[in-house]
Motif scaffolding. Structure first.
Motif, PDB file in Angstrom:
ATOM      1  N   UNK A  28      -6.636   9.127   1.477  1.00 47.28           N
ATOM      2  CA  UNK A  28      -5.840   7.952   1.151  1.00 47.28           C
ATOM      3  C   UNK A  28      -5.011   8.326  -0.071  1.00 47.28           C
ATOM      4  N   UNK A  29      -3.709   8.259   0.085  1.00 47.11           N
ATOM      5  CA  UNK A  29      -2.819   8.608  -1.019  1.00 47.11           C
ATOM      6  C   UNK A  29      -2.387   7.339  -1.729  1.00 47.11           C
ATOM      7  N   UNK A  30      -2.623   7.327  -3.017  1.00 45.45           N
ATOM      8  CA  UNK A  30      -2.295   6.156  -3.827  1.00 45.45           C
ATOM      9  C   UNK A  30      -1.089   6.495  -4.692  1.00 45.45           C
ATOM     10  N   UNK A  31      -0.101   5.637  -4.660  1.00 49.36           N
ATOM     11  CA  UNK A  31       1.144   5.910  -5.386  1.00 49.36           C
ATOM     12  C   UNK A  31       1.025   5.693  -6.895  1.00 49.36           C
ATOM     13  N   UNK A  32       0.082   4.860  -7.331  1.00 55.91           N
ATOM     14  CA  UNK A  32      -0.073   4.616  -8.766  1.00 55.91           C
ATOM     15  C   UNK A  32      -1.477   5.039  -9.197  1.00 55.91           C
ATOM     16  N   UNK A  33      -1.686   6.331  -9.211  1.00 53.71           N
ATOM     17  CA  UNK A  33      -3.004   6.876  -9.529  1.00 53.71           C
ATOM     18  C   UNK A  33      -3.414   6.552 -10.962  1.00 53.71           C
ATOM     19  N   UNK A  34      -2.467   6.436 -11.861  1.00 50.79           N
ATOM     20  CA  UNK A  34      -2.789   6.085 -13.242  1.00 50.79           C
ATOM     21  C   UNK A  34      -3.471   4.716 -13.293  1.00 50.79           C
ATOM     22  N   UNK A  35      -2.920   3.744 -12.588  1.00 51.05           N
ATOM     23  CA  UNK A  35      -3.533   2.412 -12.539  1.00 51.05           C
ATOM     24  C   UNK A  35      -4.891   2.475 -11.846  1.00 51.05           C
ATOM     25  N   UNK A  36      -4.991   3.260 -10.790  1.00 49.70           N
ATOM     26  CA  UNK A  36      -6.255   3.395 -10.060  1.00 49.70           C
ATOM     27  C   UNK A  36      -7.341   3.955 -10.984  1.00 49.70           C
ATOM     28  N   UNK A  37      -7.005   5.005 -11.719  1.00 47.80           N
ATOM     29  CA  UNK A  37      -7.986   5.621 -12.620  1.00 47.80           C
ATOM     30  C   UNK A  37      -8.388   4.668 -13.743  1.00 47.80           C
ATOM     31  N   UNK A  38      -7.411   4.020 -14.355  1.00 46.63           N
ATOM     32  CA  UNK A  38      -7.719   3.083 -15.439  1.00 46.63           C
ATOM     33  C   UNK A  38      -8.561   1.913 -14.927  1.00 46.63           C
ATOM     34  N   UNK A  39      -8.271   1.458 -13.717  1.00 50.85           N
ATOM     35  CA  UNK A  39      -9.047   0.363 -13.126  1.00 50.85           C
ATOM     36  C   UNK A  39     -10.504   0.755 -12.921  1.00 50.85           C
ATOM     37  N   UNK A  40     -10.743   2.019 -12.668  1.00 45.62           N
ATOM     38  CA  UNK A  40     -12.113   2.480 -12.459  1.00 45.62           C
ATOM     39  C   UNK A  40     -12.843   2.755 -13.770  1.00 45.62           C
ATOM     40  N   UNK A  41     -12.103   3.025 -14.821  1.00 47.22           N
ATOM     41  CA  UNK A  41     -12.732   3.255 -16.124  1.00 47.22           C
ATOM     42  C   UNK A  41     -13.435   1.990 -16.619  1.00 47.22           C
ATOM     43  N   UNK A  42     -12.861   0.834 -16.346  1.00 43.37           N
ATOM     44  CA  UNK A  42     -13.404  -0.422 -16.876  1.00 43.37           C
ATOM     45  C   UNK A  42     -14.856  -0.652 -16.433  1.00 43.37           C
ATOM     46  N   UNK A  43     -15.162  -0.680 -15.133  1.00 37.53           N
ATOM     47  CA  UNK A  43     -16.576  -0.879 -14.769  1.00 37.53           C
ATOM     48  C   UNK A  43     -17.470   0.291 -15.186  1.00 37.53           C
ATOM     49  N   UNK A  87      -0.522  -3.040 -15.897  1.00 39.64           N
ATOM     50  CA  UNK A  87      -1.170  -2.333 -14.790  1.00 39.64           C
ATOM     51  C   UNK A  87      -1.651  -3.328 -13.743  1.00 39.64           C
ATOM     52  N   UNK A  88      -1.594  -2.916 -12.504  1.00 35.40           N
ATOM     53  CA  UNK A  88      -2.173  -3.686 -11.412  1.00 35.40           C
ATOM     54  C   UNK A  88      -3.574  -3.135 -11.172  1.00 35.40           C
ATOM     55  N   UNK A  89      -4.569  -4.006 -11.184  1.00 35.92           N
ATOM     56  CA  UNK A  89      -5.943  -3.553 -10.948  1.00 35.92           C
ATOM     57  C   UNK A  89      -6.029  -3.077  -9.506  1.00 35.92           C
ATOM     58  N   UNK A  90      -6.516  -1.863  -9.357  1.00 31.59           N
ATOM     59  CA  UNK A  90      -6.530  -1.210  -8.058  1.00 31.59           C
ATOM     60  C   UNK A  90      -7.913  -0.641  -7.768  1.00 31.59           C
ATOM     61  N   UNK A  91      -8.526  -0.984  -6.664  1.00 31.78           N
ATOM     62  CA  UNK A  91      -8.052  -1.930  -5.663  1.00 31.78           C
ATOM     63  C   UNK A  91      -8.140  -3.367  -6.178  1.00 31.78           C
TER      64      UNK A  91
END
Length: 165
Positions: A28-43, A87-91
């Motif tokens: 699965x290719x995500x166009x905004x990987x920066x947002x994806x990574x930051x969204x995962x750092x939070x939890x 940032x958009x929280x992803x997912x």
């Protein structure tokens, strides 16, 4: 497997697709990987901070509703910081889950912290400390109050990292 480039698309996408075409992995290719990574750092931060604060005792988190509630509130605050920075929280379902289904999220955390596999995915003290350092900069820029997140951070740094593992 989620893949993406920090600055946009992956230039060698076709090579990756060819390399994985006969495997069971779905790319699965995500166009905004920066947002994806930051969204995962939070939890990751909230859950690991609680784990260190409890001395690495998974079952204690599983039994402690107040700690699970704090983790959920801290995750919500962390997502608010990222959103304030644009940032958009992803997912997107991740934010909705923790914000709109707190009881279910608490149950999920209870189950997660009850199973031994949770021990295999926790972070090192140094890794989580580095994430907190990066997140502190984002919090300053966002100007969003994060009292529950800050309390978990304080507990994390007050924990004895040697005892927590």
């Amino acid at each position: 497997m989620v893949l993406g480039g920090i600055d946009g698309s992956v230039s060698f996408r076709s090579l990756l697709e060819k390399a994985f075409e006969s495997t069971k992995y779905k790319l699965v290719f995500h166009e905004d990987m920066d947002a994806w990574l930051k969204s995962h750092i939070v939890p990751i931060l909230a859950m690991n901070a609680a784990l260190f604060a409890k001395g690495g005792r998974l079952q204690e988190i599983a039994r402690d509703k107040d700690t699970r509630t704090q983790i959920i509130a801290a995750i919500d605050e962390g997502f608010s910081v990222l959103e304030a920075l644009g940032y958009t929280i992803t997912p997107s379902g991740q934010a909705a889950f923790f914000r709109n289904h707190k009881r279910t999220a608490s149950l999920a955390l209870k189950i997660y912290h009850s199973v031994p596999v949770a021990r295999l995915v926790d972070g090192s003290f140094e890794e989580i400390a580095a994430f907190f350092e990066a997140f502190a900069d984002w919090k300053r820029k966002a100007g969003v109050p994060t009292p529950r997140f800050d309390d978990l951070e304080k507990q994390f740094f007050s924990s004895n990292k040697a005892e927590s593992r």
